[in-house]
Write a protein that holds these residues in place. Structure first.
Motif, mmCIF file in Angstrom:
data_model
loop_
_atom_site.group_PDB
_atom_site.id
_atom_site.type_symbol
_atom_site.label_atom_id
_atom_site.label_comp_id
_atom_site.label_asym_id
_atom_site.label_seq_id
_atom_site.Cartn_x
_atom_site.Cartn_y
_atom_site.Cartn_z
ATOM 1 N N ILE A 1 -0.493 4.927 -11.950
ATOM 2 C CA ILE A 1 -0.004 4.670 -10.588
ATOM 3 C C ILE A 1 0.426 3.212 -10.449
ATOM 4 N N ALA A 2 -0.393 2.311 -10.973
ATOM 5 C CA ALA A 2 -0.068 0.880 -10.894
ATOM 6 C C ALA A 2 1.236 0.586 -11.616
ATOM 7 N N THR A 3 1.419 1.176 -12.782
ATOM 8 C CA THR A 3 2.646 0.956 -13.549
ATOM 9 C C THR A 3 3.859 1.463 -12.783
ATOM 10 N N ARG B 1 4.034 15.584 -10.086
ATOM 11 C CA ARG B 1 4.604 15.805 -11.409
ATOM 12 C C ARG B 1 3.556 16.260 -12.429
ATOM 13 N N HIS B 2 2.354 15.655 -12.360
ATOM 14 C CA HIS B 2 1.384 15.872 -13.430
ATOM 15 C C HIS B 2 0.063 16.503 -12.981
ATOM 16 N N GLY B 3 -0.269 16.463 -11.688
ATOM 17 C CA GLY B 3 -1.555 16.959 -11.230
ATOM 18 C C GLY B 3 -2.609 15.868 -11.234
ATOM 19 N N TYR B 4 -3.650 16.094 -10.460
ATOM 20 C CA TYR B 4 -4.663 15.070 -10.230
ATOM 21 C C TYR B 4 -5.376 14.632 -11.506
ATOM 22 N N ARG B 5 -5.780 15.579 -12.322
ATOM 23 C CA ARG B 5 -6.588 15.257 -13.499
ATOM 24 C C ARG B 5 -5.844 14.370 -14.499
ATOM 25 N N LYS B 6 -4.529 14.540 -14.603
ATOM 26 C CA LYS B 6 -3.771 13.819 -15.628
ATOM 27 C C LYS B 6 -3.284 12.447 -15.164
ATOM 28 N N VAL B 7 -3.388 12.162 -13.873
ATOM 29 C CA VAL B 7 -2.886 10.889 -13.345
ATOM 30 C C VAL B 7 -4.022 9.873 -13.315
ATOM 31 N N ALA C 1 0.824 -1.201 0.000
ATOM 32 C CA ALA C 1 0.000 0.000 0.000
ATOM 33 C C ALA C 1 0.865 1.260 0.000
ATOM 34 N N ASP C 2 1.911 1.256 0.799
ATOM 35 C CA ASP C 2 2.791 2.423 0.841
ATOM 36 C C ASP C 2 3.510 2.617 -0.494
ATOM 37 N N ARG C 3 3.872 1.519 -1.147
ATOM 38 C CA ARG C 3 4.528 1.633 -2.451
ATOM 39 C C ARG C 3 3.587 2.274 -3.471
ATOM 40 N N ILE C 4 2.325 1.887 -3.432
ATOM 41 C CA ILE C 4 1.333 2.483 -4.332
ATOM 42 C C ILE C 4 1.142 3.963 -4.008
ATOM 43 N N LEU C 5 1.061 4.291 -2.721
ATOM 44 C CA LEU C 5 0.885 5.686 -2.325
ATOM 45 C C LEU C 5 2.098 6.529 -2.700
ATOM 46 N N ASP C 6 3.294 5.953 -2.560
ATOM 47 C CA ASP C 6 4.500 6.676 -2.974
ATOM 48 C C ASP C 6 4.445 7.000 -4.466
ATOM 49 N N ALA C 7 4.001 6.029 -5.242
ATOM 50 C CA ALA C 7 3.888 6.248 -6.687
ATOM 51 C C ALA C 7 2.844 7.311 -6.989
ATOM 52 N N ALA C 8 1.722 7.260 -6.286
ATOM 53 C CA ALA C 8 0.660 8.243 -6.492
ATOM 54 C C ALA C 8 1.154 9.647 -6.154
ATOM 55 N N GLU C 9 1.884 9.780 -5.070
ATOM 56 C CA GLU C 9 2.405 11.096 -4.680
ATOM 57 C C GLU C 9 3.357 11.640 -5.737
ATOM 58 N N GLU C 10 4.257 10.790 -6.201
ATOM 59 C CA GLU C 10 5.226 11.223 -7.209
ATOM 60 C C GLU C 10 4.524 11.719 -8.476
ATOM 61 N N LEU C 11 3.538 10.962 -8.945
ATOM 62 C CA LEU C 11 2.839 11.325 -10.174
ATOM 63 C C LEU C 11 1.937 12.545 -9.974
ATOM 64 N N LEU C 12 1.325 12.637 -8.802
ATOM 65 C CA LEU C 12 0.479 13.794 -8.521
ATOM 66 C C LEU C 12 1.296 15.082 -8.555
#
Length: 220
Positions: free
Chosen positions: A29-31, A18-24, A5-16
């Motif tokens: 996130i899974a990738t 970098r790109h913002g909520y709408r584009k993620v 779960a933390d690994r997924i959240l870390d990925a989500a934070e990084e992408l958020l």
């Protein structure tokens, strides 16, 4: 499960960031987390729930930091000092800073999401009751809670663009917020140390009680 779960959240934070909520997307996130898209949905049913979990995880670190701050210095419970510390904490955390200053759409959605809203409203109500109990706030300000939230919120979303204050650093802005809160909302005479200590103890209790339900919502 929690490590994943933390690994997924870390990925989500990084992408958020970098790109913002709408584009993620959840697929993005899974990738990034190197898990299947279905695995993400095993933890959170929607993209919004995932980002709520992300903000709650950040909130846990913040409330634990605040609790320790009050243990070290109970005088930090004074609204102007607490507002200053909160502003600096938010400014120095990229995720919170992004949500408060650049991704207001996401922040609004999270604030209106039922689980998040129920936690925050309950905590906010208790904080105000403690402040009133120990006379930390003035009693002659119309619509005090609304006014305080509006004033403090302005410091988060106004960056000084178009004014000579655009070059103010975080410390200077935090000082300005503290001055405004002190002058507008606090009584002329500060409560004695024993009162501040008692109020700080109650604040710490509220912070401590917030953490278990936050963790349960994130990980269970």
């Amino acid at each position: 499960m929690r490590e994943r779960a933390d690994r997924i959240l870390d990925a989500a934070e990084e992408l958020l960031l970098r790109h913002g909520y709408r584009k993620v997307t959840v697929e993005d996130i899974a990738t990034r987390a190197e898990v299947g898209k279905g695995t993400v949905y095993l933890h959170w049913r929607t993209k919004m729930e995932l980002f709520e979990a992300l903000l709650l995880r950040e909130s846990i670190e913040v409330v634990e930091e605040f609790a320790e701050m009050l243990r070290q210095d109970p005088a930090q419970v004074q609204p102007h000092r607490f507002a200053r510390a909160s502003f600096l904490t938010t400014s120095r955390r990229p995720l919170l800073r992004a949500m408060f200053t650049t991704d207001l759409d996401l922040l609004d959605k999270l604030a209106r999401h039922p689980p998040m809203r129920s936690h925050d409203l309950l905590a906010a109500e208790r904080f105000f009751r403690v402040a009133e109990k120990y006379a930390l706030l003035r009693t002659d300000v119309p619509n005090l809670r609304y006014t305080m939230q509006a004033v403090q919120g302005g410091f988060y979303i106004f960056d000084g663009t178009e004014t000579t204050e655009a070059e103010l650093d975080e410390e200077a802005r935090a000082d300005a917020l503290a001055f405004a809160v002190r002058e507008l909302f606090e009584p002329a005479q500060a409560p004695p140390p024993e009162v501040l200590a008692a109020a700080a103890t109650e604040y710490i209790s509220i912070f401590t009680e917030l953490v278990p339900p936050y963790k349960k919502w994130i990980y269970d």
